[in-house]
Design a protein around this motif. Structure first.
Motif, mmCIF file in Angstrom:
data_model
loop_
_atom_site.group_PDB
_atom_site.id
_atom_site.type_symbol
_atom_site.label_atom_id
_atom_site.label_comp_id
_atom_site.label_asym_id
_atom_site.label_seq_id
_atom_site.Cartn_x
_atom_site.Cartn_y
_atom_site.Cartn_z
ATOM 1 N N SER A 89 49.841 -17.548 -20.363
ATOM 2 C CA SER A 89 49.749 -18.605 -19.341
ATOM 3 C C SER A 89 48.294 -18.906 -18.979
ATOM 4 O O SER A 89 47.964 -20.041 -18.663
ATOM 5 C CB SER A 89 50.531 -18.222 -18.094
ATOM 6 O OG SER A 89 49.901 -17.155 -17.417
ATOM 7 N N LEU A 90 47.437 -17.895 -19.045
ATOM 8 C CA LEU A 90 46.014 -18.131 -18.769
ATOM 9 C C LEU A 90 45.370 -19.002 -19.835
ATOM 10 O O LEU A 90 44.382 -19.686 -19.562
ATOM 11 C CB LEU A 90 45.266 -16.800 -18.664
ATOM 12 C CG LEU A 90 45.569 -15.965 -17.436
ATOM 13 C CD1 LEU A 90 44.887 -14.603 -17.546
ATOM 14 C CD2 LEU A 90 45.120 -16.676 -16.173
ATOM 15 N N ALA A 91 45.918 -18.986 -21.046
ATOM 16 C CA ALA A 91 45.369 -19.782 -22.136
ATOM 17 C C ALA A 91 45.830 -21.234 -22.101
ATOM 18 O O ALA A 91 45.249 -22.081 -22.759
ATOM 19 C CB ALA A 91 45.755 -19.156 -23.471
ATOM 20 N N GLU A 92 46.868 -21.538 -21.322
ATOM 21 C CA GLU A 92 47.375 -22.910 -21.240
ATOM 22 C C GLU A 92 46.420 -23.783 -20.437
ATOM 23 O O GLU A 92 45.817 -23.324 -19.472
ATOM 24 C CB GLU A 92 48.748 -22.929 -20.574
ATOM 25 C CG GLU A 92 49.834 -22.294 -21.397
ATOM 26 C CD GLU A 92 51.184 -22.326 -20.695
ATOM 27 O OE1 GLU A 92 51.288 -22.885 -19.591
ATOM 28 O OE2 GLU A 92 52.127 -21.768 -21.266
ATOM 29 N N PRO A 93 46.304 -25.063 -20.818
ATOM 30 C CA PRO A 93 45.462 -25.976 -20.046
ATOM 31 C C PRO A 93 46.011 -26.157 -18.629
ATOM 32 O O PRO A 93 47.220 -26.192 -18.415
ATOM 33 C CB PRO A 93 45.545 -27.294 -20.814
ATOM 34 C CG PRO A 93 46.160 -26.971 -22.126
ATOM 35 C CD PRO A 93 46.895 -25.682 -21.986
ATOM 36 N N ARG A 94 45.142 -26.262 -17.668
ATOM 37 C CA ARG A 94 45.558 -26.404 -16.262
ATOM 38 C C ARG A 94 46.330 -27.698 -16.017
ATOM 39 O O ARG A 94 47.166 -27.771 -15.126
ATOM 40 C CB ARG A 94 44.332 -26.369 -15.335
ATOM 41 C CG ARG A 94 43.648 -25.029 -15.310
ATOM 42 C CD ARG A 94 44.460 -24.081 -14.489
ATOM 43 N NE ARG A 94 43.810 -22.777 -14.446
ATOM 44 C CZ ARG A 94 44.427 -21.670 -14.181
ATOM 45 N NH1 ARG A 94 45.701 -21.676 -13.934
ATOM 46 N NH2 ARG A 94 43.794 -20.525 -14.160
ATOM 47 N N GLU A 95 46.065 -28.722 -16.819
ATOM 48 C CA GLU A 95 46.731 -30.016 -16.625
ATOM 49 C C GLU A 95 48.238 -29.910 -16.876
ATOM 50 O O GLU A 95 49.029 -30.638 -16.279
ATOM 51 C CB GLU A 95 46.164 -31.086 -17.573
ATOM 52 C CG GLU A 95 44.701 -31.376 -17.387
ATOM 53 C CD GLU A 95 43.810 -30.381 -18.125
ATOM 54 O OE1 GLU A 95 44.116 -29.996 -19.269
ATOM 55 O OE2 GLU A 95 42.801 -29.973 -17.523
ATOM 56 N N SER A 96 48.648 -29.001 -17.776
ATOM 57 C CA SER A 96 50.070 -28.874 -18.094
ATOM 58 C C SER A 96 50.772 -27.820 -17.247
ATOM 59 O O SER A 96 51.959 -27.571 -17.428
ATOM 60 C CB SER A 96 50.247 -28.547 -19.584
ATOM 61 O OG SER A 96 49.653 -27.305 -19.880
ATOM 62 N N ALA A 97 50.062 -27.219 -16.319
ATOM 63 C CA ALA A 97 50.651 -26.183 -15.463
ATOM 64 C C ALA A 97 51.544 -26.810 -14.392
ATOM 65 O O ALA A 97 51.306 -27.921 -13.927
ATOM 66 C CB ALA A 97 49.555 -25.359 -14.810
ATOM 67 N N GLN A 98 52.600 -26.093 -14.022
ATOM 68 C CA GLN A 98 53.485 -26.539 -12.958
ATOM 69 C C GLN A 98 53.299 -25.627 -11.761
ATOM 70 O O GLN A 98 53.172 -24.413 -11.906
ATOM 71 C CB GLN A 98 54.940 -26.493 -13.413
ATOM 72 C CG GLN A 98 55.253 -27.458 -14.530
ATOM 73 C CD GLN A 98 56.709 -27.354 -14.945
ATOM 74 O OE1 GLN A 98 57.472 -26.567 -14.402
ATOM 75 N NE2 GLN A 98 57.097 -28.156 -15.918
ATOM 76 N N ALA A 99 53.302 -26.212 -10.607
ATOM 77 C CA ALA A 99 53.118 -25.432 -9.380
ATOM 78 C C ALA A 99 54.342 -24.554 -9.141
ATOM 79 O O ALA A 99 55.481 -24.947 -9.413
ATOM 80 C CB ALA A 99 52.896 -26.359 -8.204
ATOM 81 N N PHE A 100 54.111 -23.367 -8.623
ATOM 82 C CA PHE A 100 55.198 -22.454 -8.288
ATOM 83 C C PHE A 100 55.857 -22.913 -7.003
ATOM 84 O O PHE A 100 55.196 -23.201 -6.003
ATOM 85 C CB PHE A 100 54.665 -21.027 -8.114
ATOM 86 C CG PHE A 100 55.705 -20.055 -7.641
ATOM 87 C CD1 PHE A 100 56.677 -19.598 -8.504
ATOM 88 C CD2 PHE A 100 55.716 -19.622 -6.330
ATOM 89 C CE1 PHE A 100 57.639 -18.708 -8.075
ATOM 90 C CE2 PHE A 100 56.674 -18.722 -5.893
ATOM 91 C CZ PHE A 100 57.644 -18.271 -6.770
ATOM 92 N N VAL A 101 57.188 -23.004 -7.030
ATOM 93 C CA VAL A 101 57.954 -23.386 -5.852
ATOM 94 C C VAL A 101 58.937 -22.262 -5.565
ATOM 95 O O VAL A 101 59.831 -22.003 -6.378
ATOM 96 C CB VAL A 101 58.703 -24.719 -6.069
ATOM 97 C CG1 VAL A 101 59.510 -25.092 -4.825
ATOM 98 C CG2 VAL A 101 57.743 -25.819 -6.449
#
Length: 108
Positions: A89-101
């Motif tokens: 998950s650290l290697a994934e681009p921040r733009e494709s990250a989903q916020a934790f709900v």
């Protein structure tokens, strides 16, 4: 950046005298900061399969395994699967990250 190829041919003999010739094509990058190492052929083939599944290069797959192993040794109380998923998950681009709900706020 300069790239060149070098062919290396090695002759091996088995216990029974059978001759095996292997040819490796080595692509070297000038000032790339990488090092060549020898690894077991079975490990290489497993890395090749896993790299294709995970969309990584073979070298990237082996580096990922090394990071997971090092983190697992440094944190023996954490499950290896948690470490692997965290590093991925650290290697994934921040733009494709989903916020934790949290679940409690989903139902409201």
């Amino acid at each position: 950046m300069m790239v060149w190829e070098q062919k290396r041919e090695r002759r091996h003999y088995t216990r029974f005298g059978a001759k095996i010739i292997t040819t490796n094509v080595v692509k070297e990058l000038a000032m790339a900061g990488s090092t060549s190492i020898r690894i077991n052929q079975d490990l290489y083939e497993q890395a090749k399969q896993d790299a294709a599944i995970e969309h990584r290069s073979i070298a990237g797959q082996i580096e990922f395994w090394a990071r997971v192993g090092r983190a697992a040794l440094d944190n023996p109380d954490l499950p290896v699967s948690f470490i692997a998923e965290s590093l991925a998950s650290l290697a994934e681009p921040r733009e494709s990250a989903q916020a934790f709900v949290p679940r409690s706020s989903r139902s409201k």
